[in-house]
Design an enzyme around this catalytic site. Structure first.
Site, PDB file in Angstrom:
ATOM      1  N   PHE A  48     -27.717 -27.793  16.202  1.00 26.49           N
ATOM      2  CA  PHE A  48     -26.842 -28.870  15.724  1.00 26.49           C
ATOM      3  C   PHE A  48     -27.620 -30.180  15.791  1.00 26.49           C
ATOM      4  CE2 PHE A  48     -23.946 -32.348  15.857  1.00 26.49           C
ATOM      5  CZ  PHE A  48     -22.938 -31.977  14.987  1.00 26.49           C
ATOM      6  N   ASP A  50     -34.843 -32.887  19.680  1.00 27.40           N
ATOM      7  CA  ASP A  50     -33.560 -33.587  19.564  1.00 27.40           C
ATOM      8  C   ASP A  50     -32.873 -33.544  20.926  1.00 27.40           C
ATOM      9  OD1 ASP A  50     -30.922 -34.302  19.199  1.00 27.40           O
ATOM     10  OD2 ASP A  50     -30.701 -33.260  17.290  1.00 27.40           O
ATOM     11  N   LYS A  86     -25.517 -40.640  22.440  1.00 28.70           N
ATOM     12  CA  LYS A  86     -24.516 -40.284  23.447  1.00 28.70           C
ATOM     13  C   LYS A  86     -24.731 -40.989  24.794  1.00 28.70           C
ATOM     14  CE  LYS A  86     -23.583 -35.796  21.352  1.00 28.70           C
ATOM     15  NZ  LYS A  86     -22.300 -35.906  20.689  1.00 28.70           N
ATOM     16  N   THR A  88     -29.184 -52.115   8.224  1.00 28.99           N
ATOM     17  CA  THR A  88     -28.724 -53.472   8.497  1.00 28.99           C
ATOM     18  C   THR A  88     -28.648 -53.757   9.982  1.00 28.99           C
ATOM     19  OG1 THR A  88     -27.520 -53.631   6.440  1.00 28.99           O
ATOM     20  CG2 THR A  88     -26.811 -55.084   8.201  1.00 28.99           C
TER      21      THR A  88
END
Lengths: 466, 466
Positions: A183, A292, A323, A347
Site C-alpha cells: 500500500f 516507504d 502520519k 504550492t
C-alpha cells in the site's frame, strides 16, 4: 462545544482586528532583493533541498495586509500572494514554502526532520500528505533515471514538445516495480503501486507496471528459517525476471518501492536478508530503491525507522514518511535531487507549523526514551500473543511484530470483525488489516501496564468466542 | 527568532506536561459504540459527505495518552491511533477525518465550506492540497462513470481481480479531457491533464488522454466579439471530435476538466457562452464536468467562484478548490458521491483546523464587503492597465481580467522578467504566468489606493524600459 468555539473565535478576531488597525503606508526597501540574510538562508537550505524556486525568505510576523516583509527588512506591496489572503493570524499563513519560506525554516528542518534522517541521507523534501510524498518520490526517481539515460545532457527539443501532449520520449514509458499486498497511497501514481484491497483501485485507470510477489513467510520467523529463505529467494528471482521483462517491453523499471512491513496488506514481514538482496538487485539493474515508511516510520517498531532493523549503511535511495511524522515528505540521496526548480514542487510543500510540533515530539521521544519503552512493551505484547495463540490454536495464528507494531491472524474475517467489535464494547480499540488479521498500532507512550490491561480484555473476548 | 521559538516551545511543553501528569486509569464505557451522539453526528455529516468509514466521533479535548474519548463519553484504550501519536496539544492531533472526526466537524463544515457552496452542490470532500483535490475529483468521476456503465450493478469478479494487477476492466481505460495550457496539479493523475509548462511534465510517465485547444481570444473581449466567437466555436468542435475519437479508441472520456480562467497557462479567458456550450457537450456525451477553481476560487474575480460569472444554475458536476480556501477539497453533486467508503479517502482528508480559520475568513469577507471591494479595485486596475497599454503599445498588450485577477502581456519573456525585478526593487511584488504575461493576484483587502500606488510604480518601471 460553546467554550471551544469561543476560544477559536477569540484568536481569530484578535488577529483580524490587528490587521484592520495596522497597515504600512507604503513599500520600504533596505537592500537588493534577495538581500544578504535571504542569500545566507538560501545557502543553508540549499544543503537540505532544491532552492531554485526560492525568491527570498519572509518575515511573516512583520508582514501585514498587502505588505510582505522579507528577512532583510524590505517591505513590498504584494501583488502576488495567492497563499495568505488575509493575514488573519500566523496560523492562517500557509507560506508557499518552495518560493518564500519563513526565516526559521532551515533551522526547524534541522531540528526536526533532519535530526532523524536515515543513514546516508542528508536531504529532505516536505509534502502535505503520504500520497503526495510517494507521488513526488516516484517523480524524483523518474527524473533521476531519465537524466542517467540522457547522460546528464539537457533534454532534447523532442523531449520538451512531446511531454506537453503526454507522449514519449518526454513522458517516458518507465515503470515502478511494486509488490502484491503493498500500500503506497491513493492518488493515481501511488495507486498503480498499491495492491492491498480492490476497493482502493476499482474503476481508476492505471499503469502497466510490474508487480512482484511479497514473501509469504511462516511465523515465528526463527522457527521456519529454511522454508522462509526459500520463499524469499523465489520472490527475489521473480523481481529480477520482472525487471528484465519490463525492460524488454520498453518500460524499464526506474524504481522499486517497498514497505519494511506490509502494513495495510496484512502486516507481512520479511527478513533483513531479503531486503539487503533486494536493495542489491535494484543497484545491479540501475533502479532506484524507495523504502516507504509512511506507516512504519516514527518509532513504533522500536527503532525510529523500521529499515534500521536491516543493519545497512546504505539502505535506500529514497525514504518516504507521513502520519506519525505529522508532515509528509521524503528523504533522498543527493543524486536523487531534481536538477531544476519546479520539477518537485507544489504550492504549499507541506506546512511548516507541523515541523515545529515534530521538533517537540522528537524531544519527548528522546527525553522519555520512548524507543526503549516501545521495545519493552512490544516484547511483552508479542509474548502475550504467543501465549494466547498456544491457548487458542483454532482461533489464533501467526503472531508477529517488531516493537509494538504487531499483528495476529484470526480464524476468518467474520470472527476477526466480531472480536474487534466486542473489544470495543469493553473499551479497547483495535484495527484490522489484510484479510483476517488484527493489527496493533498503539502510541509510543504505550507502557507495559497498558499491554497487560489489553491482554486481559483480549483474553476475555477470546474466551467468549471459543 | 528567540522570542518566537520560546513561545512555540512553551505551548508544546505545557501540553506535554499535561499528558505526563494526567492519564486515565482504564477504559470506561457509557454506551454502545457508536453511541447516540455519534449516530446523530454521523447522520448530519452524511448530508455533506460519504460517512461509510466513520466509526464514531471523538472528543479530542478529553482524550489523553493512550485513551480516546468519544462524544458519548466512552473512554477507550486505543490500540490503533496511528495519527495523534503523543497528544502534545490539540494542534498536534491531526484526526483521521474519514474515520474519527471531531464533534464540531459537521458544524464547522456548514459554517465554512458549505456556506459558500457553488450552485447545485450540497456536498463537499476536504483534502490536504490542490493536487489531491483534483486527483480525488478525477477518481470520483471515473467511479461515477463506471457505475453508469455497469447499470449500477455490483462490480463483477473480473472487475475485482483485474484491478488488483492494474488491468482493465477493473482499472478501466477511461480518460479525462483537458485543455492545452491548463494547469491542474503535479501528481501523476493531475499531471496528465496539466499542459502549461514542459518543466512540470518532463520525464514523468503519463496517460494517453485527449487534449483540446483552449480558445486564444483577443482582448478586450467586447471589441473582438465575432472573431472570438469563431475561435471558441472551433475549440468546441475539436472537443466533440476528441470525445468521439477517444470513445472509438476504447478510452471514453469520463470527465472534462477546465479552469474558468487558465491561470498558470497565461491568464487565458473565455466567454460565458463558451463554458455554457462546453458544459452542454459534457452532458450530451455523458461526461462529468469538473471546474477547477484552485486558483480562481475565493473571491479574487469579484465573485466567490469565477464560474458564477457564467450565470448558470447547473454550472458543474464537480468544483475543486485549494489555496485561498486554506484547505483543499471539492464540491460535487449528489450523484458524484462514491457509493462506498474508502473509495475517496485518505488518512488525513484535510486538516480541520483550516476549516476554523476559513469560517473566520468568510466572516471578514462578508463583514467588510470584500467582493465589492475587489470588483471596485479590479475595475480601477484594469482601467489603469488599458491606459498604460495605450501609452506603451510596443511593450504592452492584451490587458485582461476579472476583479483583481488581471494580467497583461509584455513584449517578450526577457522584458517581462526585467520588469518584474525592477518592480521588486521598488517594493512591488509581481508574478509571471504563461510565456510573457505578468499576472496580478493581490489579496482581497487590496483597495483602490493600493492600485494607484502600484500603477505609479509600474508606470515608472515602464518608462525606464521604453
Amino acid at each position: 462545544p460553546v467554550a471551544r468555539q469561543t476560544s477559536c473565535r477569540y484568536v481569530s478576531k484578535a488577529a483580524a482586528k490587528t490587521q484592520m488597525e495596522f497597515e504600512y503606508d507604503g513599500p520600504s526597501m533596505k537592500t537588493e532583493v534577495p538581500g544578504p540574510r535571504s542569500k545566507e538562508l538560501t545557502k543553508q537550505l540549499g544543503e537540505m533541498q532544491n532552492v531554485g524556486a526560492i525568491n527570498f525568505f519572509c518575515n511573516y510576523e512583520e508582514s501585514r495586509g498587502n505588505y510582505l516583509v522579507d528577512v532583510d527588512g524590505n517591505r513590498m506591496l504584494d501583488y502576488r500572494h495567492l497563499l495568505h489572503p488575509y493575514w488573519l493570524s500566523a496560523f492562517v499563513n500557509r507560506p508557499a514554502l518552495g518560493i518564500m519560506p519563513p526565516e526559521n525554516f532551515p533551522e526547524k528542518l534541522s531540528e526536526s526532520l533532519l535530526s532523524v534522517a536515515p543513514s546516508g541521507m542528508s536531504r529532505v523534501q516536505t509534502m502535505a500528505c503520504g500520497s503526495c510524498s510517494n507521488e513526488n518520490a516516484y517523480k524524483a526517481m523518474f527524473i533521476w533515471y531519465r537524466n542517467k539515460e540522457r547522460g546528464h545532457n539537457i533534454p532534447s527539443d523532442e523531449d520538451m514538445s512531446s511531454c506537453m501532449i503526454n507522449q514519449s520520449p518526454g513522458c517516458p514509458d518507465l515503470s515502478i516495480l511494486s509488490f502484491m499486498g503493498g500500500f503506497h497511497g491513493r492518488t493515481m501514481g501511488c495507486l498503480a503501486t498499491t495492491h492491498s484491497k480492490a476497493i482502493h483501485k476499482l474503476d481508476v485507470p492505471s499503469f502497466d507496471w510490474p508487480i512482484a510477489p511479497f514473501p509469504k513467510l511462516k511465523y515465528p520467523l526463527e522457527e521456519f528459517k529454511r522454508e522462509n529463505a526459500q520463499e524469499e529467494a523465489r520472490c527475489l528471482e521473480e523481481v529480477e525476471d520482472l525487471i528484465v521483462q519490463w525492460r524488454q517491453k520498453g518500460r524499464p523499471v526506474a524504481g522499486i518501492v517497498i514497505e519494511p512491513i506490509q502494513a495495510e496488506g496484512g502486516d507481512n514481514h520479511a527478513t533483513p536478508d531479503f531486503f539487503k538482496k533486494l536493495r542489491n538487485i535494484a543497484r545491479k539493474h540501475g533502479s532506484a530503491f524507495h523504502v516507504d515508511e509512511v506507516q512504519t516510520g516514527g518509532g513504533a517498531t522500536g527503532k525510529f525507522w523500521a529499515h534500521e532493523h536491516w543493519g545497512m549503511d546504505d539502505p535506500a535511495d529514497i525514504v518516504s514518511f507521513s502520519k506519525k511524522m505529522l508532515t509528509g515528505g521524503f528523504y533522498h540521496k543527493d543524486e536523487l535531487q531534481a536538477d531544476k526548480a519546479y520539477r518537485i514542487f507544489n504550492t504549499w510543500m507541506g506546512d511548516p507549523s507541523k515541523n515545529l510540533f515534530l521538533a517537540e515530539v522528537l524531544n519527548v521521544i528522546r527525553r522519555e526514551n520512548l524507543l526503549e519503552e516501545v521495545t519493552r512493551s512490544g516484547k511483552t505484547l508479542l509474548q502475550g500473543l504467543y501465549q494466547l495463540q498456544d491457548q487458542y490454536p483454532n482461533m489464533l495464528s501467526s503472531a508477529r511484530g517488531q516493537g509494538t507494531f504487531c499483528a495476529i491472524d484470526i480464524r476468518d474475517d467474520a470472527t476477526r470483525n466480531s472480536i474487534i467489535l466486542k473489544a470495543r464494547d469493553k473499551g479497547v480499540l483495535l484495527g484490522g488489516c489484510g484479510e483476517r488479521s488484527i493489527r496493533f498500532r498503539p502510541a509510543l507512550v504505550f507502557k507495559e501496564y497498558h499491554v497487560h490491561m489489553f491482554l486481559n480484555v483480549f483474553s476475555d473476548v477470546l474466551a467468549e468466542h471459543n
